[in-house]
Design an enzyme around this catalytic site. Structure first.
Site, mmCIF file in Angstrom:
data_model
loop_
_atom_site.group_PDB
_atom_site.id
_atom_site.type_symbol
_atom_site.label_atom_id
_atom_site.label_comp_id
_atom_site.label_asym_id
_atom_site.label_seq_id
_atom_site.Cartn_x
_atom_site.Cartn_y
_atom_site.Cartn_z
ATOM 1 N N HIS A 142 0.831 -1.218 0.000
ATOM 2 C CA HIS A 142 0.000 0.000 0.000
ATOM 3 C C HIS A 142 0.865 1.267 0.000
ATOM 4 C CE1 HIS A 142 -3.141 -2.736 2.127
ATOM 5 N NE2 HIS A 142 -2.960 -3.066 0.862
ATOM 6 N N HIS A 170 -1.096 -11.010 -5.246
ATOM 7 C CA HIS A 170 0.336 -10.722 -5.083
ATOM 8 C C HIS A 170 1.237 -11.776 -5.750
ATOM 9 C CE1 HIS A 170 -0.846 -7.566 -2.437
ATOM 10 N NE2 HIS A 170 -1.306 -8.373 -1.506
HETATM 11 ZN ZN LIG Z 1 -3.908 -4.642 -0.114
#
Ligand SMILES: [Zn+2]
Length: 276
Positions: free
Chosen positions: A78, A263
């Site tokens: 983030h 991810h």
């Molecule tokens: Zn996230």
């Protein structure tokens, strides 16, 4: 486009979503061609960890970076998305502890704090990766690809029907002007029924309704107040993709397509596109 750094240092602190403990970071300006570098200030040596896709050591629930000496930083995505979204390609991030604070679960506070001190243009051009041929990776039914386009465009579909959550496909054309408004505020999300597993496996001791949108088995958000966007979950997935792609250390000119990608696939995609 010129390289940029942060105009002056910014400090932030908050709970770590995994440890549940307080974490502190300080983002500092860095010279041209430096890249984004994490420094574990609680370690006395071997504490430098470049924000490079080759340093990704785990993609379970978040992206973790480790150096060759085993020092690691978790939940980088983030903050990395915020830096990339604002066009910052050079910065040092001092970290006390092994994770970045989760704050409100989005990139909004990072963006706000960085913008409060401003950005500094540097004199060298930003390094660009122009995608010329299609590269695709898959894992079961999940997949993602990068292909040629004139700008960074992210097209994502997700299937959460098993969790009773409806999500329409979403396309986002990456623009520094729109990132702060359209993507940065979208928060991390999870499902109430998964919480037991997460707690039993000691995975998210700091997770709470303060930093995670939690959906019940009917697909309703348990958080008070409204979702920030009607399609906040898929926007958050795009935020994560931007954070993960930033680890290429290039401004990517190309089209990202994905189905349920996260991810792990994002990291596989960079390895296949740029090399291991
Ligand atoms: Zn996230």
């Amino acid at each position: 486009m010129l390289q940029k750094t942060i105009a002056s240092p910014v400090s932030l602190e908050g709970i770590g979503v995994h440890s549940g403990k307080m974490c502190r970071i300080k983002i500092l300006p860095a010279p041209e061609d430096y890249g984004i570098i994490f420094a574990r200030t609680d370690l006395t040596e071997n504490n430098i960890i470049p924000a490079d896709y080759k340093n990704v050591s785990s993609t379970t629930l978040c992206t973790r970076l480790s150096n060759e000496f085993g020092a690691s930083i978790s939940v980088v995505e983030h903050l990395c998305a915020a830096l990339y979204g604002l066009g910052i390609s050079n910065a040092v991030v001092n970290v006390e502890g092994d994770e970045i604070p989760i704050l409100d679960g989005s990139s909004e506070i990072f963006v706000r704090e960085i913008m409060s001190v401003g950005l500094k243009n540097q004199s060298k051009a930003r390094k660009i990766l122009k995608i010329e041929k299609t590269v695709r990776v898959e894992n079961g039914e999940k997949w993602s690809s990068l292909s040629a386009a004139d700008h960074l465009e992210i097209n994502l579909s997700c299937d959460f029907t098993k969790k009773s959550l409806k999500t329409a496909p979403f396309s986002y054309v990456f623009l520094q002007d729109s990132f702060a408004k359209e993507i940065a505020p979208a928060r991390t999300f999870g499902f109430w029924e998964d919480l037991k597993y997460i707690r039993e496996n000691n995975l998210a001791n700091g997770a709470s309704l303060e930093n995670t949108v939690v959906f019940d088995s009917q697909g309703r958000a348990l958080n008070e107040g409204h979702l920030r966007f009607e399609n906040e979950p898929i926007r958050h997935k795009i935020l994560d993709i931007i954070g993960d792609l930033s680890l290429s250390q290039y401004l990517i000119i190309g089209r990202y397509d994905g189905f349920c990608s996260g991810h792990e696939l994002n990291n596989m995609l960079l390895k296949k596109t740029i090399g291991v």
